[in-house]
Design a protein around this motif. Structure first.
Motif, mmCIF file in Angstrom:
data_model
loop_
_atom_site.group_PDB
_atom_site.id
_atom_site.type_symbol
_atom_site.label_atom_id
_atom_site.label_comp_id
_atom_site.label_asym_id
_atom_site.label_seq_id
_atom_site.Cartn_x
_atom_site.Cartn_y
_atom_site.Cartn_z
ATOM 1 N N ALA A 285 0.816 -1.217 0.000
ATOM 2 C CA ALA A 285 0.000 0.000 0.000
ATOM 3 C C ALA A 285 0.847 1.263 0.000
ATOM 4 O O ALA A 285 0.482 2.277 -0.591
ATOM 5 N N ASP A 286 1.996 1.202 0.670
ATOM 6 C CA ASP A 286 2.860 2.383 0.796
ATOM 7 C C ASP A 286 4.001 2.393 -0.222
ATOM 8 O O ASP A 286 4.970 3.119 -0.040
ATOM 9 N N ASN A 287 3.917 1.611 -1.254
ATOM 10 C CA ASN A 287 4.957 1.634 -2.288
ATOM 11 C C ASN A 287 4.750 2.856 -3.176
ATOM 12 O O ASN A 287 4.252 2.773 -4.308
ATOM 13 N N THR A 288 5.107 3.990 -2.631
ATOM 14 C CA THR A 288 4.849 5.275 -3.294
ATOM 15 C C THR A 288 6.041 6.203 -3.059
ATOM 16 O O THR A 288 6.632 6.192 -1.980
ATOM 17 N N VAL A 289 6.365 7.001 -4.069
ATOM 18 C CA VAL A 289 7.476 7.952 -3.933
ATOM 19 C C VAL A 289 7.026 9.335 -4.389
ATOM 20 O O VAL A 289 6.103 9.486 -5.197
ATOM 21 N N LEU A 290 7.678 10.332 -3.829
ATOM 22 C CA LEU A 290 7.528 11.716 -4.307
ATOM 23 C C LEU A 290 8.750 12.058 -5.129
ATOM 24 O O LEU A 290 9.883 11.790 -4.717
ATOM 25 N N LEU A 291 8.511 12.640 -6.288
ATOM 26 C CA LEU A 291 9.619 13.018 -7.172
ATOM 27 C C LEU A 291 9.613 14.535 -7.378
ATOM 28 O O LEU A 291 8.547 15.137 -7.547
ATOM 29 N N PRO A 292 10.792 15.165 -7.370
ATOM 30 C CA PRO A 292 10.865 16.625 -7.525
ATOM 31 C C PRO A 292 10.722 17.040 -8.987
ATOM 32 O O PRO A 292 11.671 17.545 -9.602
ATOM 33 N N GLN A 293 9.567 16.795 -9.523
ATOM 34 C CA GLN A 293 9.329 17.103 -10.935
ATOM 35 C C GLN A 293 8.173 18.088 -11.034
ATOM 36 O O GLN A 293 7.075 17.829 -10.536
ATOM 37 N N ARG A 294 8.435 19.184 -11.698
ATOM 38 C CA ARG A 294 7.462 20.265 -11.822
ATOM 39 C C ARG A 294 6.633 20.043 -13.087
ATOM 40 O O ARG A 294 7.194 19.776 -14.146
ATOM 41 N N VAL A 295 5.315 20.141 -12.931
ATOM 42 C CA VAL A 295 4.445 19.938 -14.092
ATOM 43 C C VAL A 295 4.601 21.120 -15.043
ATOM 44 O O VAL A 295 4.374 22.272 -14.667
ATOM 45 N N ALA A 296 5.007 20.820 -16.258
ATOM 46 C CA ALA A 296 5.178 21.880 -17.279
ATOM 47 C C ALA A 296 4.289 21.520 -18.463
ATOM 48 O O ALA A 296 3.066 21.539 -18.346
ATOM 49 N N LYS A 297 4.877 21.165 -19.584
ATOM 50 C CA LYS A 297 4.087 20.727 -20.734
ATOM 51 C C LYS A 297 3.564 19.320 -20.442
ATOM 52 O O LYS A 297 4.344 18.394 -20.232
ATOM 53 N N THR A 298 2.244 19.187 -20.452
ATOM 54 C CA THR A 298 1.686 17.894 -20.045
ATOM 55 C C THR A 298 0.308 17.660 -20.661
ATOM 56 O O THR A 298 -0.433 18.608 -20.938
ATOM 57 N N SER A 299 -0.004 16.420 -20.869
ATOM 58 C CA SER A 299 -1.346 16.052 -21.328
ATOM 59 C C SER A 299 -2.243 15.681 -20.157
ATOM 60 O O SER A 299 -3.454 15.508 -20.327
ATOM 61 N N TRP A 300 -1.650 15.511 -18.963
ATOM 62 C CA TRP A 300 -2.400 15.125 -17.773
ATOM 63 C C TRP A 300 -2.171 16.181 -16.702
ATOM 64 O O TRP A 300 -1.039 16.439 -16.319
ATOM 65 N N LEU A 301 -3.238 16.764 -16.231
ATOM 66 C CA LEU A 301 -3.094 17.850 -15.268
ATOM 67 C C LEU A 301 -4.056 17.661 -14.098
ATOM 68 O O LEU A 301 -5.262 17.446 -14.287
ATOM 69 N N PHE A 302 -3.508 17.748 -12.916
ATOM 70 C CA PHE A 302 -4.298 17.659 -11.683
ATOM 71 C C PHE A 302 -3.766 18.717 -10.718
ATOM 72 O O PHE A 302 -2.624 19.170 -10.840
ATOM 73 N N TYR A 303 -4.604 19.057 -9.751
ATOM 74 C CA TYR A 303 -4.157 19.987 -8.712
ATOM 75 C C TYR A 303 -4.526 19.414 -7.341
ATOM 76 O O TYR A 303 -5.607 18.837 -7.165
ATOM 77 N N ALA A 304 -3.614 19.624 -6.409
ATOM 78 C CA ALA A 304 -3.911 19.392 -4.995
ATOM 79 C C ALA A 304 -3.985 20.768 -4.344
ATOM 80 O O ALA A 304 -3.075 21.591 -4.522
ATOM 81 N N VAL A 305 -5.078 21.004 -3.618
ATOM 82 C CA VAL A 305 -5.300 22.333 -3.037
ATOM 83 C C VAL A 305 -5.608 22.163 -1.546
ATOM 84 O O VAL A 305 -6.527 21.426 -1.187
ATOM 85 N N ARG A 306 -4.849 22.821 -0.701
ATOM 86 C CA ARG A 306 -5.128 22.796 0.744
ATOM 87 C C ARG A 306 -5.843 24.082 1.124
ATOM 88 O O ARG A 306 -5.419 25.182 0.726
ATOM 89 N N VAL A 307 -6.941 23.926 1.852
ATOM 90 C CA VAL A 307 -7.769 25.094 2.166
ATOM 91 C C VAL A 307 -7.808 25.332 3.663
ATOM 92 O O VAL A 307 -7.480 24.446 4.470
ATOM 93 N N ASP A 308 -8.235 26.534 4.024
ATOM 94 C CA ASP A 308 -8.380 26.908 5.436
ATOM 95 C C ASP A 308 -9.539 26.111 6.047
ATOM 96 O O ASP A 308 -10.641 26.099 5.500
ATOM 97 N N PRO A 309 -9.310 25.444 7.199
ATOM 98 C CA PRO A 309 -10.398 24.642 7.811
ATOM 99 C C PRO A 309 -11.661 25.445 8.095
ATOM 100 O O PRO A 309 -12.765 24.891 8.067
ATOM 101 N N SER A 310 -11.518 26.745 8.362
ATOM 102 C CA SER A 310 -12.693 27.558 8.698
ATOM 103 C C SER A 310 -13.426 28.058 7.451
ATOM 104 O O SER A 310 -14.487 28.671 7.570
ATOM 105 N N MET A 311 -12.871 27.795 6.263
ATOM 106 C CA MET A 311 -13.495 28.297 5.025
ATOM 107 C C MET A 311 -13.634 27.173 4.005
ATOM 108 O O MET A 311 -13.554 27.420 2.801
ATOM 109 N N ARG A 312 -13.866 25.953 4.453
ATOM 110 C CA ARG A 312 -13.836 24.797 3.550
ATOM 111 C C ARG A 312 -14.827 24.938 2.392
ATOM 112 O O ARG A 312 -14.443 24.844 1.226
ATOM 113 N N GLN A 313 -16.084 25.150 2.688
ATOM 114 C CA GLN A 313 -17.102 25.177 1.633
ATOM 115 C C GLN A 313 -16.955 26.416 0.744
ATOM 116 O O GLN A 313 -17.113 26.333 -0.476
#
Length: 410
Positions: A214-242
């Motif tokens: 389950a934990d066979n996962t790595v983080l790689l220092p690669q910055r998304v530039a030209k890509t066909s696949w795009l996702f975002y992770a966004v962290r929000v303020d707990p008091s302003m979630r909605q």
């Protein structure tokens, strides 16, 4: 009473024992496979994500507009999301937890010689945006990031952050920090150098999140530039979630809406919503397996009780004679429990063999995983307990037969 006498009795009256044995054998084979399949579905759901999930929004459904997204468009999207009130951090990424429509696989070999495959998450500052717990080492430095799809850093060791589980597998008891991982069979690839270790990070290939992977996962220092696949992770303020979630959706539509294929709408949901969608089919499978297991258990118990009860009734005279000759109630009870244990035990042994044969058929027909032998004792123990519980009532009833009843019937 010796086992020889029990075996002799069973041989003289073989029909009923044979029916019980066949039922136990079939039930044991089904239960072993159902237990295995149930755990296959359950293991990824129980595995810790490693992510601070409460205030994490994941963005997907951003298909490229007939051409790859440009680095400028990716960065513009990042800036637009950062401007949303309530947003604390944004990372454009390729590969994120609970988003299974993009998988990036890497094969690594450690100094111990162990080789394993891992899911890779690529993106800027994912460690902080995902809220991962760093247990040793450090985060990536800004100068270590490389743009995806370019030759930046080619021919040099690439920093990598791995999980504790991977560290144990690849380095054993040695410290992984500073250690080098190689690409198996690729002598030209310089490999990766471990700079950090996180406690957990669940892979997005959840079907592989079993048997300690389950934990066979790595983080790689690669910055998304030209890509066909795009996702975002966004962290929000707990008091302003909605409020932040509504703002993120509007920002995505404003930034990407005109470029997306007709009918496509970006999706922004909290981690829990993505998780519920990913595990929906697994929950349905668990209910089905639970129904099958419960049905098998009920049918087996009723079957053993019915057959054993009938068999006890047929031997009332024999029981009475033994009572008249001095046998105590506990002797009668022990007799039937031992006799049943012999039948069920043999059925369990045959059932374990049948479980393996059944699993081989399932592997061939449905490409399921091989049944590990460690599941067989669990199924066997469960069947032995059920068998003894099922025979307890008829055995107690037999033990209560008074000698005078037998005396009359002789």
């Amino acid at each position: 009473m010796s086992l020889r006498i029990h075996v002799s009795t069973l041989r003289r009256h073989s029909l009923m024992p044979l029916l019980v044995l066949l039922q136990v054998m079939l039930a044991c084979a089904i239960l072993c496979n159902v237990l295995f399949l149930t755990w296959q579905q359950l293991a990824p759901m129980l595995a810790p994500s490693g992510v601070d999930t409460a205030d994490l929004v994941l963005v997907d459904h951003l298909p490229s507009p007939g051409r790859p997204w440009t680095a400028a468009e990716v960065q513009a999207g990042t800036e637009a999301l950062r401007e949303v009130p309530g947003v604390r951090a944004v990372s454009a990424a390729n590969g994120l937890p609970m988003i299974a429509n993009y998988l990036y696989m890497v094969a690594m070999q450690g100094p111990t010689g162990v080789k394993l495959g891992a899911n890779g998450y690529q993106g800027y500052d994912l460690l902080d945006t995902l809220g991962l717990q760093l247990v040793s080492g450090r985060n990536f430095r800004p100068d270590e990031y490389r743009d995806i799809g370019t030759d930046q850093g080619k021919g040099t060791l690439e920093p990598v952050i791995i999980t504790q589980s991977m560290a144990r597998q690849l380095f054993g008891k040695a410290s992984p920090l500073g250690g080098v991982l190689r690409a198996p069979g690729d002598h030209k690839d310089p490999g990766w150098q471990v700079v950090g270790v996180v406690r957990h990070l669940l892979r997005n290939q959840v079907g592989m999140a079993t048997r300690g992977r389950a934990d066979n996962t790595v983080l790689l220092p690669q910055r998304v530039a030209k890509t066909s696949w795009l996702f975002y992770a966004v962290r929000v303020d707990p008091s302003m979630r909605q409020a932040a979630l509504r703002g993120i959706r509007k920002a995505l539509q404003r930034q990407f809406g005109a470029l997306l294929p007709v009918g496509t709408k970006p999706r922004a949901e909290f981690y829990a919503v993505h998780r519920a969608a990913v595990f929906k089919s697994r929950r349905a499978a668990l209910w089905m397996f639970a129904g099958v297991a419960l049905t098998v258990v009920i049918v087996t118990v009723i079957g053993i009780m019915g057959l054993t009860g009938f068999w006890v009734q047929k031997r009332t005279r024999q029981i009475g004679i033994r009572r008249a000759l001095g046998a105590r109630r506990v002797d009668i009870l022990r007799y039937f429990l031992v006799e049943n244990a012999l039948i069920v035990g043999l059925g369990v042994v045959l059932g374990m063999a049948l479980a393996y044969v059944g699993n081989a058929w399932l592997m061939h027909a449905y490409e399921l995983s091989r049944l590990p032998w460690t599941y067989l004792p669990y199924g066997a123990l469960l069947m032995l307990l059920l068998g003894q519980l099922a025979v307890l009532s008829p055995a107690l009833r037999a033990a209560r037969v008074p000698p005078v009843v037998a005396t009359r019937s002789v």
